[in-house]
Design an enzyme around this catalytic site. Structure first.
Site, PDB file in Angstrom:
ATOM      1  N   ARG A  64      36.338  59.599  40.470  1.00 25.78           N
ATOM      2  CA  ARG A  64      36.492  58.269  41.098  1.00 25.78           C
ATOM      3  C   ARG A  64      35.136  57.562  41.177  1.00 25.78           C
ATOM      4  O   ARG A  64      35.066  56.356  41.274  1.00 25.78           O
ATOM      5  CB  ARG A  64      37.133  58.385  42.494  1.00 25.78           C
ATOM      6  CG  ARG A  64      37.284  57.047  43.198  1.00 25.78           C
ATOM      7  CD  ARG A  64      38.318  57.036  44.323  1.00 25.78           C
ATOM      8  NE  ARG A  64      38.245  58.202  45.160  1.00 25.78           N
ATOM      9  CZ  ARG A  64      37.275  58.465  46.050  1.00 25.78           C
ATOM     10  NH1 ARG A  64      36.293  57.604  46.214  1.00 25.78           N
ATOM     11  NH2 ARG A  64      37.291  59.569  46.755  1.00 25.78           N
ATOM     12  N   TYR A 118      46.925  32.129  37.165  1.00 21.99           N
ATOM     13  CA  TYR A 118      47.930  33.190  37.004  1.00 21.99           C
ATOM     14  C   TYR A 118      48.692  33.392  38.317  1.00 21.99           C
ATOM     15  O   TYR A 118      48.081  33.453  39.395  1.00 21.99           O
ATOM     16  CB  TYR A 118      47.207  34.466  36.590  1.00 21.99           C
ATOM     17  CG  TYR A 118      48.099  35.651  36.353  1.00 21.99           C
ATOM     18  CD1 TYR A 118      48.956  35.693  35.262  1.00 21.99           C
ATOM     19  CD2 TYR A 118      48.075  36.743  37.219  1.00 21.99           C
ATOM     20  CE1 TYR A 118      49.774  36.786  35.045  1.00 21.99           C
ATOM     21  CE2 TYR A 118      48.884  37.845  37.001  1.00 21.99           C
ATOM     22  CZ  TYR A 118      49.730  37.859  35.909  1.00 21.99           C
ATOM     23  OH  TYR A 118      50.534  38.940  35.699  1.00 21.99           O
ATOM     24  N   ASP A 183      38.752  33.817  34.636  1.00 20.80           N
ATOM     25  CA  ASP A 183      39.796  34.665  34.060  1.00 20.80           C
ATOM     26  C   ASP A 183      39.961  34.242  32.606  1.00 20.80           C
ATOM     27  O   ASP A 183      40.488  33.174  32.310  1.00 20.80           O
ATOM     28  CB  ASP A 183      41.103  34.504  34.839  1.00 20.80           C
ATOM     29  CG  ASP A 183      42.184  35.474  34.363  1.00 20.80           C
ATOM     30  OD1 ASP A 183      42.135  35.893  33.189  1.00 20.80           O
ATOM     31  OD2 ASP A 183      43.089  35.797  35.161  1.00 20.80           O
ATOM     32  N   LYS A 208      46.345  43.011  28.136  1.00 17.86           N
ATOM     33  CA  LYS A 208      46.804  42.021  27.167  1.00 17.86           C
ATOM     34  C   LYS A 208      46.092  42.209  25.817  1.00 17.86           C
ATOM     35  O   LYS A 208      46.251  43.244  25.203  1.00 17.86           O
ATOM     36  CB  LYS A 208      46.620  40.620  27.750  1.00 17.86           C
ATOM     37  CG  LYS A 208      47.066  40.496  29.226  1.00 17.86           C
ATOM     38  CD  LYS A 208      48.552  40.715  29.423  1.00 17.86           C
ATOM     39  CE  LYS A 208      48.970  40.850  30.889  1.00 17.86           C
ATOM     40  NZ  LYS A 208      48.478  39.825  31.814  1.00 17.86           N
TER      41      LYS A 208
HETATM   42  C1  LIG Z   1      48.373  39.650  33.219  1.00 20.47           C
HETATM   43  C2  LIG Z   1      47.345  38.755  33.790  1.00 20.47           C
HETATM   44  C3  LIG Z   1      46.635  39.098  34.943  1.00 20.47           C
HETATM   45  C4  LIG Z   1      46.926  40.366  35.733  1.00 20.47           C
HETATM   46  O1  LIG Z   1      46.637  41.505  34.995  1.00 20.47           O
HETATM   47  P1  LIG Z   1      47.412  42.914  35.178  1.00 20.47           P
HETATM   48  O2  LIG Z   1      46.763  43.773  34.158  1.00 20.47           O
HETATM   49  O3  LIG Z   1      48.860  42.641  34.942  1.00 20.47           O
HETATM   50  O4  LIG Z   1      47.154  43.365  36.579  1.00 20.47           O
HETATM   51  C5  LIG Z   1      45.658  38.234  35.403  1.00 20.47           C
HETATM   52  N1  LIG Z   1      45.391  37.069  34.768  1.00 20.47           N
HETATM   53  C6  LIG Z   1      46.066  36.695  33.661  1.00 20.47           C
HETATM   54  C7  LIG Z   1      45.741  35.410  33.003  1.00 20.47           C
HETATM   55  C8  LIG Z   1      47.056  37.524  33.132  1.00 20.47           C
HETATM   56  O5  LIG Z   1      47.726  37.150  32.036  1.00 20.47           O
END
Ligand SMILES: *Cc1c(COP(=O)(O)O)cnc(C)c1O
Length: 398
Positions: A64, A118, A183, A208
């Site tokens: 961790r 998001y 983001d 993603k």
């Molecule tokens: C999917 C997503 C998130 C969150 O990510 P997770 O891996 O699902 O926790 C945050 N911002 C954007 C733009 C996303 O597409």
């Protein structure tokens, strides 16, 4: 001469492999690490708790605190992003939560959230769960929202699901002394580098495009070493660590990231142009169709990206309301090649319904038309995808 980004992606985080006498990335699944001398373990533990990176800490102690496999992926991603350091987490939301916690300081508890963002990020900031004082604004309102006690300004570009672009350099200027976090999940580390625009931190849901194959849930933050130290301390205390298997898979995918993103982007651009001419389709949202001034060589985003959205029109030609909702549902139900599913950035094309699914996570439809469908374009041939989309639209004339 600096290496081309394609070459960086292939070799990132692998420079010591030859010396180790191996070719593939090593995986270390240890949860604990034996020590020779107690004094050394104590010193390592203190250093890691204080946010030290693997190099200074001397030893891992407990996974961790530090995993060499995760650290290797972080080093690779940081090279691709052009960041000094990176810290990986168990999911994108864990990365966002850790950043919000790490940004807080004595007397600084205020966060500016730029909408739209998001759905789950919106809900997290709105929930009060983290005890933050949040001011919501749009990209033009940042200068008016920032205060002396602002710990962080959070912005997202391209924006989900409309693919609008936010000018990061303008937000950074408006934020003044407050650090800006972007983001960049939709932008990918291939198409944009918010740190170069002056952002202090860049977030990705690595679930993603970075993962790219729909089989790892992860998040990663690119930043300075000073920010990384704060993030590592939060990660140790809150425990939202990435499993080494996940880190291995993410790192394994880095060499093909530019190829995947560029291929999907080319297909998305072609599909957007075709959809814009289709009679059963209303508005099409893709940065290739808008003159934002932010897309092109040397600009904020080198290309328009692999994500697009479009309105499936209802029987009376309406983009919103129950008829449009039913038309979008029927479209998704008829897809044969593309997969009806949330998430994005996989090898296959994914299509989902923002008003019904992802925007609902924000606690409402978020003003999104009920006929809107969002597509994460995958690696199938463009002609096959267009055949599928056309038949799913009900065979109406192009
Ligand atoms: C999917 C997503 C998130 C969150 O990510 P997770 O891996 O699902 O926790 C945050 N911002 C954007 C733009 C996303 O597409």
């Amino acid at each position: 001469m600096p290496l081309d980004p394609d070459s960086v992606a292939v070799h990132a985080g692998r420079s010591d492999l030859r010396a180790l006498g191996v070719h593939a990335l090593p995986i270390d699944l240890s949860t604990t690490y034996p020590f020779e001398r107690l004094d050394d373990a104590v010193a390592s533990l203190d250093a890691l708790m204080g946010g030290a990176g693997p190099a200074e800490a001397g030893g891992a102690v407990y996974s961790r605190l530090w995993s060499p496999t995760v650290a290797r992926f972080e080093a690779g991603y940081a090279e691709v992003e052009g960041a000094e350091a990176a810290v990986a987490f168990a999911s994108g939301m864990a990365a966002i939560t850790a950043t919000l916690l790490a940004a807080r300081e004595e007397g600084k508890n205020h966060v500016v959230g730029v909408r739209p963002t998001y759905g789950t990020t919106d809900r997290l900031l709105s929930s009060g769960l983290l005890g933050l004082d949040v001011t919501w604004t749009d990209a033009g309102g940042v200068a008016g929202a920032v205060r002396d006690d602002t710990a962080l300004v959070c912005v997202e570009t391209p924006v989900n699901p409309t693919l609008d672009l936010v000018d990061v350099a303008a937000v950074v200027e408006a934020a003044g002394a407050a650090p800006v976090c972007v983001d960049s999940t939709f932008g990918t580390p291939v198409l944009q580098h918010p740190l170069a625009q002056g952002a202090a931190l860049v977030w990705h849901s690595a679930t993603k495009f970075i993962g790219g194959h729909g089989d790892v849930l992860a998040g990663v933050v690119g930043c300075s070493e000073a920010w990384a130290a704060r993030l590592r301390t939060v990660r140790i205390l809150t425990g939202a660590v990435l499993h080494p298997d996940g880190a291995y898979l993410l790192h394994r995918g880095l060499p093909t990231l530019p190829l995947r993103v560029e291929r999907a982007q080319a297909t998305a651009t072609a599909l957007a142009a075709r959809l814009a001419r289709h009679a059963a389709v209303g508005r099409v949202y893709h940065p290739s169709l808008v003159d934002s001034g932010l897309v092109g060589a040397g600009r904020q985003m080198s290309g328009p990206g692999p994500m697009l959205s479009f309105e499936v029109l209802g029987p009376d030609g309406e983009a919103d309301g129950p008829g449009a909702f039913a038309a979008a549902a029927a479209f998704l139900g008829r897809l044969r090649l593309a997969t009806p599913a949330v998430s994005l950035g996989s090898t296959d094309t994914l299509a989902q319904h923002p008003a019904g699914l992802t925007q609902r996570a924000a606690g409402g439809a978020g003003g999104v038309a009920s006929g809107l469908v969002r597509v994460s374009v995958g690696l199938e041939a463009e002609a096959d995808l267009w055949d599928d989309v056309r038949q799913a639209l009900g065979g109406a004339a192009e």
